[in-house]
Scaffold this active site. Structure first.
Site, PDB file in Angstrom:
ATOM      1  N   LYS A  13       0.832  -1.213   0.000  1.00 39.20           N
ATOM      2  CA  LYS A  13       0.000   0.000   0.000  1.00 39.20           C
ATOM      3  C   LYS A  13       0.864   1.259   0.000  1.00 39.20           C
ATOM      4  O   LYS A  13       0.621   2.183  -0.772  1.00 39.20           O
ATOM      5  CB  LYS A  13      -0.933   0.016   1.224  1.00 39.20           C
ATOM      6  CG  LYS A  13      -1.836  -1.194   1.351  1.00 39.20           C
ATOM      7  CD  LYS A  13      -2.745  -1.110   2.559  1.00 39.20           C
ATOM      8  CE  LYS A  13      -2.013  -1.117   3.883  1.00 39.20           C
ATOM      9  NZ  LYS A  13      -1.270  -2.354   4.188  1.00 39.20           N
ATOM     10  N   ARG A  88      -9.434   0.769   8.848  1.00 42.65           N
ATOM     11  CA  ARG A  88      -9.022  -0.613   9.072  1.00 42.65           C
ATOM     12  C   ARG A  88     -10.083  -1.394   9.830  1.00 42.65           C
ATOM     13  O   ARG A  88      -9.898  -2.582  10.092  1.00 42.65           O
ATOM     14  CB  ARG A  88      -7.750  -0.622   9.909  1.00 42.65           C
ATOM     15  CG  ARG A  88      -6.475  -0.682   9.118  1.00 42.65           C
ATOM     16  CD  ARG A  88      -5.340  -0.670  10.122  1.00 42.65           C
ATOM     17  NE  ARG A  88      -4.203  -1.404   9.679  1.00 42.65           N
ATOM     18  CZ  ARG A  88      -3.131  -0.837   9.135  1.00 42.65           C
ATOM     19  NH1 ARG A  88      -3.089   0.445   8.929  1.00 42.65           N
ATOM     20  NH2 ARG A  88      -2.113  -1.583   8.802  1.00 42.65           N
ATOM     21  N   ARG A 123      12.187  -6.405   4.835  1.00 45.97           N
ATOM     22  CA  ARG A 123      12.077  -4.937   4.798  1.00 45.97           C
ATOM     23  C   ARG A 123      13.005  -4.289   5.825  1.00 45.97           C
ATOM     24  O   ARG A 123      13.108  -4.748   6.954  1.00 45.97           O
ATOM     25  CB  ARG A 123      10.631  -4.515   5.091  1.00 45.97           C
ATOM     26  CG  ARG A 123      10.515  -2.995   5.199  1.00 45.97           C
ATOM     27  CD  ARG A 123       9.119  -2.474   5.071  1.00 45.97           C
ATOM     28  NE  ARG A 123       8.213  -2.963   6.094  1.00 45.97           N
ATOM     29  CZ  ARG A 123       6.935  -2.619   6.139  1.00 45.97           C
ATOM     30  NH1 ARG A 123       6.431  -1.815   5.223  1.00 45.97           N
ATOM     31  NH2 ARG A 123       6.155  -3.098   7.087  1.00 45.97           N
ATOM     32  N   ARG A 155      11.604  -2.694  11.390  1.00 43.93           N
ATOM     33  CA  ARG A 155      10.524  -2.218  12.255  1.00 43.93           C
ATOM     34  C   ARG A 155      10.199  -3.300  13.281  1.00 43.93           C
ATOM     35  O   ARG A 155      10.179  -4.483  12.943  1.00 43.93           O
ATOM     36  CB  ARG A 155       9.264  -1.953  11.411  1.00 43.93           C
ATOM     37  CG  ARG A 155       9.161  -0.531  10.932  1.00 43.93           C
ATOM     38  CD  ARG A 155       8.091  -0.320   9.907  1.00 43.93           C
ATOM     39  NE  ARG A 155       6.783  -0.887  10.190  1.00 43.93           N
ATOM     40  CZ  ARG A 155       5.717  -0.735   9.412  1.00 43.93           C
ATOM     41  NH1 ARG A 155       5.804  -0.018   8.316  1.00 43.93           N
ATOM     42  NH2 ARG A 155       4.567  -1.290   9.713  1.00 43.93           N
ATOM     43  N   ARG A 166      -0.313  -9.542  12.971  1.00 43.15           N
ATOM     44  CA  ARG A 166      -0.889  -8.460  12.143  1.00 43.15           C
ATOM     45  C   ARG A 166      -1.777  -9.048  11.048  1.00 43.15           C
ATOM     46  O   ARG A 166      -2.825  -8.482  10.714  1.00 43.15           O
ATOM     47  CB  ARG A 166       0.234  -7.610  11.520  1.00 43.15           C
ATOM     48  CG  ARG A 166       0.912  -6.719  12.529  1.00 43.15           C
ATOM     49  CD  ARG A 166       2.242  -6.215  12.009  1.00 43.15           C
ATOM     50  NE  ARG A 166       2.113  -5.232  10.951  1.00 43.15           N
ATOM     51  CZ  ARG A 166       3.128  -4.864  10.163  1.00 43.15           C
ATOM     52  NH1 ARG A 166       4.320  -5.407  10.316  1.00 43.15           N
ATOM     53  NH2 ARG A 166       2.935  -3.969   9.231  1.00 43.15           N
TER      54      ARG A 166
HETATM   55  P1  AP5 Z   1       4.919  -1.589   1.725  1.00 42.74           P
HETATM   56  O1  AP5 Z   1       4.651  -0.772   0.520  1.00 42.74           O
HETATM   57  O2  AP5 Z   1       5.623  -0.948   2.872  1.00 42.74           O
HETATM   58  O3  AP5 Z   1       3.580  -2.288   2.213  1.00 42.74           O
HETATM   59  P2  AP5 Z   1       2.401  -1.739   3.107  1.00 42.74           P
HETATM   60  O4  AP5 Z   1       1.174  -2.423   2.634  1.00 42.74           O
HETATM   61  O5  AP5 Z   1       2.404  -0.236   3.123  1.00 42.74           O
HETATM   62  O6  AP5 Z   1       2.897  -2.355   4.477  1.00 42.74           O
HETATM   63  P3  AP5 Z   1       2.979  -1.737   5.920  1.00 42.74           P
HETATM   64  O7  AP5 Z   1       3.628  -2.777   6.809  1.00 42.74           O
HETATM   65  O8  AP5 Z   1       3.632  -0.399   5.918  1.00 42.74           O
HETATM   66  O9  AP5 Z   1       1.504  -1.627   6.202  1.00 42.74           O
HETATM   67  P4  AP5 Z   1       0.725  -1.922   7.449  1.00 42.74           P
HETATM   68  O10 AP5 Z   1      -0.589  -1.781   6.865  1.00 42.74           O
HETATM   69  O11 AP5 Z   1       0.854  -3.127   8.256  1.00 42.74           O
HETATM   70  O12 AP5 Z   1       1.392  -0.908   8.441  1.00 42.74           O
HETATM   71  P5  AP5 Z   1       1.025   0.575   8.788  1.00 42.74           P
HETATM   72  O13 AP5 Z   1       2.268   1.323   8.728  1.00 42.74           O
HETATM   73  O14 AP5 Z   1      -0.151   1.055   7.997  1.00 42.74           O
HETATM   74  O15 AP5 Z   1       5.714  -2.898   1.266  1.00 42.74           O
HETATM   75  C1  AP5 Z   1       6.191  -3.843   2.205  1.00 42.74           C
HETATM   76  C2  AP5 Z   1       7.556  -4.380   1.737  1.00 42.74           C
HETATM   77  O16 AP5 Z   1       7.377  -5.132   0.532  1.00 42.74           O
HETATM   78  C3  AP5 Z   1       8.575  -3.305   1.400  1.00 42.74           C
HETATM   79  O17 AP5 Z   1       9.854  -3.766   1.752  1.00 42.74           O
HETATM   80  C4  AP5 Z   1       8.464  -3.140  -0.124  1.00 42.74           C
HETATM   81  O18 AP5 Z   1       9.674  -2.715  -0.710  1.00 42.74           O
HETATM   82  C5  AP5 Z   1       8.101  -4.556  -0.548  1.00 42.74           C
HETATM   83  N1  AP5 Z   1       7.209  -4.584  -1.695  1.00 42.74           N
HETATM   84  C6  AP5 Z   1       6.174  -3.752  -1.978  1.00 42.74           C
HETATM   85  N2  AP5 Z   1       5.567  -4.126  -3.135  1.00 42.74           N
HETATM   86  C7  AP5 Z   1       6.214  -5.235  -3.575  1.00 42.74           C
HETATM   87  C8  AP5 Z   1       6.064  -6.097  -4.699  1.00 42.74           C
HETATM   88  N3  AP5 Z   1       5.135  -5.900  -5.620  1.00 42.74           N
HETATM   89  N4  AP5 Z   1       6.904  -7.135  -4.834  1.00 42.74           N
HETATM   90  C9  AP5 Z   1       7.878  -7.353  -3.907  1.00 42.74           C
HETATM   91  N5  AP5 Z   1       8.078  -6.568  -2.804  1.00 42.74           N
HETATM   92  C10 AP5 Z   1       7.263  -5.516  -2.644  1.00 42.74           C
HETATM   93  O19 AP5 Z   1       0.498   0.380  10.268  1.00 42.74           O
HETATM   94  C11 AP5 Z   1       1.359  -0.061  11.295  1.00 42.74           C
HETATM   95  C12 AP5 Z   1       0.587  -0.167  12.597  1.00 42.74           C
HETATM   96  O20 AP5 Z   1       0.015   1.125  12.938  1.00 42.74           O
HETATM   97  C13 AP5 Z   1      -0.624  -1.118  12.588  1.00 42.74           C
HETATM   98  O21 AP5 Z   1      -0.241  -2.449  12.804  1.00 42.74           O
HETATM   99  C14 AP5 Z   1      -1.444  -0.517  13.750  1.00 42.74           C
HETATM  100  O22 AP5 Z   1      -0.910  -0.874  15.002  1.00 42.74           O
HETATM  101  C15 AP5 Z   1      -1.257   0.976  13.559  1.00 42.74           C
HETATM  102  N6  AP5 Z   1      -2.296   1.545  12.672  1.00 42.74           N
HETATM  103  C16 AP5 Z   1      -2.095   2.146  11.466  1.00 42.74           C
HETATM  104  N7  AP5 Z   1      -3.269   2.521  10.928  1.00 42.74           N
HETATM  105  C17 AP5 Z   1      -4.235   2.153  11.808  1.00 42.74           C
HETATM  106  C18 AP5 Z   1      -5.650   2.246  11.797  1.00 42.74           C
HETATM  107  N8  AP5 Z   1      -6.312   2.801  10.773  1.00 42.74           N
HETATM  108  N9  AP5 Z   1      -6.311   1.746  12.870  1.00 42.74           N
HETATM  109  C19 AP5 Z   1      -5.672   1.200  13.914  1.00 42.74           C
HETATM  110  N10 AP5 Z   1      -4.338   1.064  13.974  1.00 42.74           N
HETATM  111  C20 AP5 Z   1      -3.609   1.544  12.930  1.00 42.74           C
END
Ligand code: AP5
Length: 209
Positions: A13, A88, A123, A155, A166
Protein backbone atom coordinates in the site's frame (compact mmCIF):
# COMPACT_ATOMS: atom_id res chain seq x y z
CA UNK A 1 -9.84 12.05 -6.45
CA UNK A 2 -10.29 10.47 -3.01
CA UNK A 3 -8.85 6.99 -2.83
CA UNK A 4 -8.50 4.30 -0.17
CA UNK A 5 -5.87 1.55 -0.39
CA UNK A 6 -6.94 -1.62 1.36
CA UNK A 7 -4.73 -4.67 1.78
CA UNK A 8 -2.86 -6.80 4.27
CA UNK A 9 0.21 -5.48 6.09
CA UNK A 10 3.03 -5.50 3.54
CA UNK A 11 0.70 -5.74 0.55
CA UNK A 12 2.48 -2.73 -0.94
CA UNK A 13 0.00 0.00 0.00
CA UNK A 14 2.74 2.45 0.99
CA UNK A 15 4.84 1.71 -2.10
CA UNK A 16 1.88 2.18 -4.44
CA UNK A 17 0.46 5.19 -2.55
CA UNK A 18 3.73 7.06 -3.07
CA UNK A 19 3.72 6.31 -6.83
CA UNK A 20 0.04 7.06 -7.42
CA UNK A 21 0.21 10.28 -5.41
CA UNK A 22 3.15 11.62 -7.37
CA UNK A 23 1.32 10.70 -10.59
CA UNK A 24 -1.92 12.43 -9.50
CA UNK A 25 -0.37 15.28 -7.46
CA UNK A 26 -2.29 14.51 -4.29
CA UNK A 27 -1.03 13.67 -0.77
CA UNK A 28 -0.59 10.15 0.58
CA UNK A 29 -1.88 9.83 4.12
CA UNK A 30 -0.56 6.87 6.09
CA UNK A 31 -1.92 6.47 9.60
CA UNK A 32 0.97 4.08 10.29
CA UNK A 33 3.53 6.79 9.39
CA UNK A 34 1.69 9.44 11.42
CA UNK A 35 1.59 7.15 14.47
CA UNK A 36 5.26 6.13 14.10
CA UNK A 37 6.26 9.80 13.87
CA UNK A 38 4.28 10.59 17.04
CA UNK A 39 5.98 7.64 18.69
CA UNK A 40 9.48 8.79 17.83
CA UNK A 41 8.62 12.35 18.95
CA UNK A 42 7.30 10.95 22.26
CA UNK A 43 3.96 12.78 22.00
CA UNK A 44 0.99 11.79 24.17
CA UNK A 45 -0.69 10.11 21.20
CA UNK A 46 2.52 8.26 20.38
CA UNK A 47 2.81 6.94 23.92
CA UNK A 48 -0.85 5.82 23.83
CA UNK A 49 -0.24 3.93 20.57
CA UNK A 50 3.16 2.39 21.44
CA UNK A 51 2.07 -0.90 23.02
CA UNK A 52 -0.56 -1.55 20.35
CA UNK A 53 1.66 -0.89 17.34
CA UNK A 54 4.59 -2.89 18.71
CA UNK A 55 2.36 -5.89 19.43
CA UNK A 56 0.87 -5.79 15.92
CA UNK A 57 -2.55 -4.81 17.26
CA UNK A 58 -4.73 -2.00 16.01
CA UNK A 59 -4.54 1.34 17.78
CA UNK A 60 -7.99 2.20 19.27
CA UNK A 61 -10.50 3.59 16.77
CA UNK A 62 -11.01 6.92 18.57
CA UNK A 63 -7.27 7.71 18.34
CA UNK A 64 -6.95 7.04 14.59
CA UNK A 65 -10.29 8.65 13.75
CA UNK A 66 -9.07 11.82 15.53
CA UNK A 67 -5.81 11.74 13.53
CA UNK A 68 -7.65 11.42 10.21
CA UNK A 69 -10.24 14.08 11.01
CA UNK A 70 -7.47 16.59 11.68
CA UNK A 71 -5.37 15.56 8.66
CA UNK A 72 -8.25 15.67 6.14
CA UNK A 73 -9.09 19.21 7.23
CA UNK A 74 -5.70 20.44 5.91
CA UNK A 75 -5.68 22.53 2.70
CA UNK A 76 -3.62 20.02 0.69
CA UNK A 77 -6.48 17.49 0.93
CA UNK A 78 -8.97 19.67 -0.94
CA UNK A 79 -8.21 18.15 -4.36
CA UNK A 80 -8.09 14.58 -3.08
CA UNK A 81 -5.77 12.10 -1.34
CA UNK A 82 -4.82 8.47 -0.96
CA UNK A 83 -5.58 6.94 2.42
CA UNK A 84 -3.02 4.21 3.14
CA UNK A 85 -3.95 2.14 6.20
CA UNK A 86 -7.21 3.88 7.07
CA UNK A 87 -9.93 2.74 7.55
CA UNK A 88 -9.02 -0.61 9.07
CA UNK A 89 -12.26 -1.41 10.90
CA UNK A 90 -15.96 -0.97 10.11
CA UNK A 91 -16.36 1.76 12.80
CA UNK A 92 -13.47 3.68 11.17
CA UNK A 93 -15.16 3.41 7.74
CA UNK A 94 -18.45 4.61 9.25
CA UNK A 95 -16.65 7.53 10.88
CA UNK A 96 -15.11 8.47 7.51
CA UNK A 97 -18.56 8.41 5.90
CA UNK A 98 -19.90 10.53 8.77
CA UNK A 99 -17.15 13.12 8.07
CA UNK A 100 -18.65 13.47 4.56
CA UNK A 101 -15.45 12.24 2.91
CA UNK A 102 -17.18 10.97 -0.28
CA UNK A 103 -14.52 8.47 -1.32
CA UNK A 104 -14.35 7.79 -5.09
CA UNK A 105 -12.46 4.49 -5.25
CA UNK A 106 -11.29 1.76 -2.90
CA UNK A 107 -8.43 -0.31 -4.29
CA UNK A 108 -7.74 -3.61 -2.56
CA UNK A 109 -4.18 -4.83 -3.21
CA UNK A 110 -4.35 -8.61 -2.74
CA UNK A 111 -1.27 -10.62 -1.78
CA UNK A 112 -1.21 -14.18 -0.34
CA UNK A 113 -0.11 -14.46 3.31
CA UNK A 114 3.03 -16.50 2.39
CA UNK A 115 4.31 -13.74 0.09
CA UNK A 116 3.61 -11.15 2.81
CA UNK A 117 5.75 -12.98 5.37
CA UNK A 118 8.70 -13.02 2.94
CA UNK A 119 8.32 -9.33 2.10
CA UNK A 120 8.17 -8.22 5.71
CA UNK A 121 11.16 -10.19 6.90
CA UNK A 122 13.33 -8.47 4.26
CA UNK A 123 12.08 -4.94 4.80
CA UNK A 124 14.47 -2.39 6.32
CA UNK A 125 13.55 1.21 7.03
CA UNK A 126 15.26 4.49 7.85
CA UNK A 127 14.05 7.13 10.30
CA UNK A 128 13.80 9.54 7.32
CA UNK A 129 10.91 7.42 5.95
CA UNK A 130 12.78 5.60 3.16
CA UNK A 131 12.15 1.86 2.87
CA UNK A 132 14.32 -0.88 1.39
CA UNK A 133 14.19 -4.61 0.84
CA UNK A 134 17.12 -6.95 1.39
CA UNK A 135 16.27 -8.99 -1.73
CA UNK A 136 14.95 -6.56 -4.33
CA UNK A 137 15.49 -2.97 -3.19
CA UNK A 138 18.92 -2.95 -1.59
CA UNK A 139 20.66 0.27 -0.51
CA UNK A 140 23.95 1.04 -2.28
CA UNK A 141 25.83 0.42 1.00
CA UNK A 142 24.56 -2.33 3.28
CA UNK A 143 22.66 -1.05 6.31
CA UNK A 144 22.91 2.62 5.26
CA UNK A 145 20.14 4.83 3.81
CA UNK A 146 20.86 6.07 0.26
CA UNK A 147 18.92 9.27 0.92
CA UNK A 148 20.21 10.53 4.28
CA UNK A 149 23.02 8.18 5.33
CA UNK A 150 20.99 7.05 8.36
CA UNK A 151 21.24 3.54 9.82
CA UNK A 152 18.67 1.08 8.47
CA UNK A 153 16.69 -1.08 10.89
CA UNK A 154 13.84 -3.57 10.98
CA UNK A 155 10.52 -2.22 12.26
CA UNK A 156 9.61 -3.87 15.57
CA UNK A 157 6.31 -4.99 14.12
CA UNK A 158 8.11 -6.66 11.18
CA UNK A 159 9.46 -9.42 13.47
CA UNK A 160 8.09 -12.70 12.03
CA UNK A 161 5.81 -13.49 15.02
CA UNK A 162 4.30 -10.01 15.04
CA UNK A 163 3.68 -10.24 11.29
CA UNK A 164 1.54 -13.33 11.92
CA UNK A 165 -0.45 -11.38 14.55
CA UNK A 166 -0.89 -8.46 12.14
CA UNK A 167 -2.17 -10.82 9.45
CA UNK A 168 -4.67 -12.32 11.89
CA UNK A 169 -5.90 -8.85 12.86
CA UNK A 170 -6.14 -7.96 9.16
CA UNK A 171 -8.29 -11.00 8.31
CA UNK A 172 -10.58 -10.49 11.31
CA UNK A 173 -11.02 -6.72 11.40
CA UNK A 174 -9.99 -5.17 8.07
CA UNK A 175 -11.03 -7.71 5.43
CA UNK A 176 -14.77 -7.12 6.14
CA UNK A 177 -14.25 -3.64 4.65
CA UNK A 178 -14.09 -5.22 1.19
CA UNK A 179 -17.74 -6.14 1.48
CA UNK A 180 -18.56 -2.72 2.99
CA UNK A 181 -17.15 -0.87 -0.03
CA UNK A 182 -18.27 -3.43 -2.57
CA UNK A 183 -21.84 -2.69 -1.50
CA UNK A 184 -21.15 1.00 -2.21
CA UNK A 185 -19.87 0.04 -5.71
CA UNK A 186 -16.42 1.53 -5.00
CA UNK A 187 -14.25 -1.58 -4.61
CA UNK A 188 -11.67 -2.60 -7.21
CA UNK A 189 -9.38 -5.58 -6.65
CA UNK A 190 -5.79 -5.60 -7.90
CA UNK A 191 -3.41 -8.59 -7.89
CA UNK A 192 -0.54 -7.38 -5.69
CA UNK A 193 1.63 -10.47 -6.14
CA UNK A 194 3.38 -9.02 -9.18
CA UNK A 195 6.31 -6.71 -9.93
CA UNK A 196 5.88 -3.22 -8.48
CA UNK A 197 5.62 -1.40 -11.88
CA UNK A 198 2.97 -3.83 -13.07
CA UNK A 199 0.88 -3.23 -9.93
CA UNK A 200 1.11 0.55 -10.44
CA UNK A 201 -0.26 0.07 -13.96
CA UNK A 202 -3.11 -2.09 -12.64
CA UNK A 203 -3.93 0.41 -9.89
CA UNK A 204 -4.08 3.31 -12.37
CA UNK A 205 -6.37 1.21 -14.56
CA UNK A 206 -8.58 0.38 -11.55
CA UNK A 207 -8.88 4.08 -10.73
CA UNK A 208 -10.29 4.78 -14.21
CA UNK A 209 -12.88 2.02 -14.28
P1 AP5 B 1 4.92 -1.59 1.72
O1 AP5 B 1 4.65 -0.77 0.52
O2 AP5 B 1 5.62 -0.95 2.87
O3 AP5 B 1 3.58 -2.29 2.21
P2 AP5 B 1 2.40 -1.74 3.11
O4 AP5 B 1 1.17 -2.42 2.63
O5 AP5 B 1 2.40 -0.24 3.12
O6 AP5 B 1 2.90 -2.35 4.48
P3 AP5 B 1 2.98 -1.74 5.92
O7 AP5 B 1 3.63 -2.78 6.81
O8 AP5 B 1 3.63 -0.40 5.92
O9 AP5 B 1 1.50 -1.63 6.20
P4 AP5 B 1 0.73 -1.92 7.45
O10 AP5 B 1 -0.59 -1.78 6.86
O11 AP5 B 1 0.85 -3.13 8.26
O12 AP5 B 1 1.39 -0.91 8.44
P5 AP5 B 1 1.03 0.58 8.79
O13 AP5 B 1 2.27 1.32 8.73
O14 AP5 B 1 -0.15 1.05 8.00
O15 AP5 B 1 5.71 -2.90 1.27
C1 AP5 B 1 6.19 -3.84 2.21
C2 AP5 B 1 7.56 -4.38 1.74
O16 AP5 B 1 7.38 -5.13 0.53
C3 AP5 B 1 8.57 -3.30 1.40
O17 AP5 B 1 9.85 -3.77 1.75
C4 AP5 B 1 8.46 -3.14 -0.12
O18 AP5 B 1 9.67 -2.71 -0.71
C5 AP5 B 1 8.10 -4.56 -0.55
N1 AP5 B 1 7.21 -4.58 -1.69
C6 AP5 B 1 6.17 -3.75 -1.98
N2 AP5 B 1 5.57 -4.13 -3.14
C7 AP5 B 1 6.21 -5.24 -3.57
C8 AP5 B 1 6.06 -6.10 -4.70
N3 AP5 B 1 5.14 -5.90 -5.62
N4 AP5 B 1 6.90 -7.13 -4.83
C9 AP5 B 1 7.88 -7.35 -3.91
N5 AP5 B 1 8.08 -6.57 -2.80
C10 AP5 B 1 7.26 -5.52 -2.64
O19 AP5 B 1 0.50 0.38 10.27
C11 AP5 B 1 1.36 -0.06 11.30
C12 AP5 B 1 0.59 -0.17 12.60
O20 AP5 B 1 0.01 1.13 12.94
C13 AP5 B 1 -0.62 -1.12 12.59
O21 AP5 B 1 -0.24 -2.45 12.80
C14 AP5 B 1 -1.44 -0.52 13.75
O22 AP5 B 1 -0.91 -0.87 15.00
C15 AP5 B 1 -1.26 0.98 13.56
N6 AP5 B 1 -2.30 1.54 12.67
C16 AP5 B 1 -2.10 2.15 11.47
N7 AP5 B 1 -3.27 2.52 10.93
C17 AP5 B 1 -4.23 2.15 11.81
C18 AP5 B 1 -5.65 2.25 11.80
N8 AP5 B 1 -6.31 2.80 10.77
N9 AP5 B 1 -6.31 1.75 12.87
C19 AP5 B 1 -5.67 1.20 13.91
N10 AP5 B 1 -4.34 1.06 13.97
C20 AP5 B 1 -3.61 1.54 12.93
Amino acid sequence: MKIIFLGAPGAGKGTQAERICSELGIPAISTGNIIREALSNGTEMGLKAKSFIEAGKLVPDDVVIGIIKERLAADDCAAGYVLDGFPRTIPQAEALDAMGAEIDRVVDIEVPDEAITRRMSGRRVCKCGATYHMEWKKPAKEGVCDLCGGELYRRKDDEPETVLDRLKVYHEQTEPLKDYYDKQGKLRIVDGDKPIDEITRLVLEALKG
